[in-house]
Design an enzyme around this catalytic site. Structure first.
Site, PDB file in Angstrom:
ATOM      1  N   PRO A 173      71.918 -18.107  95.940  1.00  0.00           N
ATOM      2  CA  PRO A 173      70.786 -17.525  96.686  1.00  0.00           C
ATOM      3  C   PRO A 173      69.716 -17.014  95.731  1.00  0.00           C
ATOM      4  CG  PRO A 173      72.704 -16.070  96.761  1.00  0.00           C
ATOM      5  CD  PRO A 173      73.175 -17.359  96.161  1.00  0.00           C
ATOM      6  N   THR A 175      66.194 -14.978  95.660  1.00  0.00           N
ATOM      7  CA  THR A 175      65.267 -14.138  96.414  1.00  0.00           C
ATOM      8  C   THR A 175      63.825 -14.573  96.152  1.00  0.00           C
ATOM      9  OG1 THR A 175      66.814 -12.305  96.233  1.00  0.00           O
ATOM     10  CG2 THR A 175      64.562 -11.761  96.842  1.00  0.00           C
ATOM     11  N   CYS A 258      72.226  -7.061  92.766  1.00  0.00           N
ATOM     12  CA  CYS A 258      70.771  -6.891  92.727  1.00  0.00           C
ATOM     13  C   CYS A 258      70.412  -5.650  91.904  1.00  0.00           C
ATOM     14  CB  CYS A 258      70.223  -6.756  94.144  1.00  0.00           C
ATOM     15  SG  CYS A 258      68.418  -6.584  94.191  1.00  0.00           S
ATOM     16  N   LYS A 297      79.075 -11.217  95.385  1.00  0.00           N
ATOM     17  CA  LYS A 297      78.355 -11.495  94.134  1.00  0.00           C
ATOM     18  C   LYS A 297      78.218 -10.189  93.359  1.00  0.00           C
ATOM     19  CE  LYS A 297      73.769 -12.507  92.313  1.00  0.00           C
ATOM     20  NZ  LYS A 297      72.361 -12.754  92.655  1.00  0.00           N
TER      21      LYS A 297
END
Length: 329
Positions: A173, A175, A258, A297
């Site tokens: 993924p 962002t 993140c 993750k």
């Protein structure tokens, strides 16, 4: 007829609109050539390809019939669901059940001997009360056909759908980059597994259309997952149950990697690696309400040159995660 009257800011004369419209960009409309109709009508910048007499939008009936019943993009937010979320009328039965047990476990524990004695005293009373309620319910509720317990049964871990991605190319993924058109291009170049962009669980629970757009899935994405971000067990567990009941995905990923300040300062993202209790509650809670595999993750560490991933990964597996991906510095 326009209900806004003189307050309306839009044109209502098609000829006047087309006179002020910029020139078309080409003579062929890819939507009309592919699907037999263009949903943009007179506003299309290739409108000359499908506008007939009287500025009517033409339809290729034979081509359009081939696409009837085929859903190209799934996981869209319906108006009914959005209204339920905004008015807080959506039922989170499984999530609330887990959270009640979680809050009960966090309370001050009682002596085991006292608990066992109370259970022994309360068991006959509770059993008698339940039997009386069953008798009342059976006599008051008319039934038709066989009775099943599918509303109260729970999938065992071995019965959950397996995530078979060994030897397959996983598009991580991304962002602000890994949107649906980009993933379609990557699928053409050989990507096997795709995952949506990071979505904030609080925004999803509020029914924000822009956040739900991150969950959209194209029909060519045969193995597709979504990635969620949150900092608390209640919102993450409720969001997992919401997605489990409303969208079509093959796995759900938790973003614990993140490093953005906006996420980190609220306790989400890689900050969860330093909040092991909340991290465990989130993984266990989401795994209890999902019928698909749960993945996580993480980063190699939160602080530079201090790696902790090797200590956390064995614990994540005990909590119920099916897969862990690691992002290095």
């Amino acid at each position: 007829q326009c209900h806004f009257g003189p307050r309306c800011r839009f044109l209502h004369d098609v000829a006047e609109y087309l006179a002020g419209k910029p020139a078309d960009l080409g003579q062929r409309c890819v939507l009309f050539d592919t699907f037999g109709r263009c949903p943009y009508g007179v506003t299309c910048r290739f409108g000359q390809a499908h506008l007939g007499d009287g500025h009517q939008n033409l339809v290729n009936a034979a081509l359009a019939r081939q696409w009837e019943g085929k859903l190209l993009v799934r996981n869209s937010l319906s108006k009914d669901l959005q209204q339920q979320l905004r008015k807080r009328k959506f039922s989170f039965q499984k999530a609330e059940e887990f959270l009640r047990g979680l809050h009960g476990a966090e309370d001050a524990p009682k002596p085991e001997a006292l608990q066992s004695s109370r259970r022994a005293e309360d068991a006959p009373k509770a059993e008698a009360l339940q039997s009386s309620r069953r008798a009342e319910d059976a006599s008051s509720i008319p039934t038709l056909g066989p009775l099943t317990d599918e509303d109260v049964t729970k999938l065992r871990p071995c019965e959950k759908k397996k995530l078979e991605i060994q030897g397959k190319l996983y598009l991580a993924p991304l962002t602000t980059c890994g949107n649906l058109p980009f993933r379609r291009i990557c699928k053409r170049f050989g990507a096997d597994v795709t995952c949506g962009e990071m979505a904030m669980c609080t925004n999803l629970l509020q029914g924000q259309s822009s956040e739900w757009a991150l969950l959209k899935r194209h029909h060519t994405e045969d193995i597709f997952g979504v990635q969620l971000e949150g900092a608390f067990p209640d919102t993450m567990t409720k969001c997992a149950e919401l997605l489990n009941r409303t969208i079509d995905v093959d796995f759900v990923d938790i973003n614990v990697g993140c490093p953005i300040d906006l996420v980190y300062k609220k306790g989400g993202g890689c900050a969860l690696m330093t909040r092991s209790n909340k991290f465990e509650q989130i993984v266990r809670g989401m795994n209890s309400v999902l019928d698909v595999p749960l993945t996580v993750k993480i980063r190699t560490g939160v602080q530079e040159k201090v790696n902790v991933a090797h200590k956390i990964i064995p614990r994540i597996r005990e909590w119920g995660a099916a897969l862990v991906t690691v992002r290095g510095w």
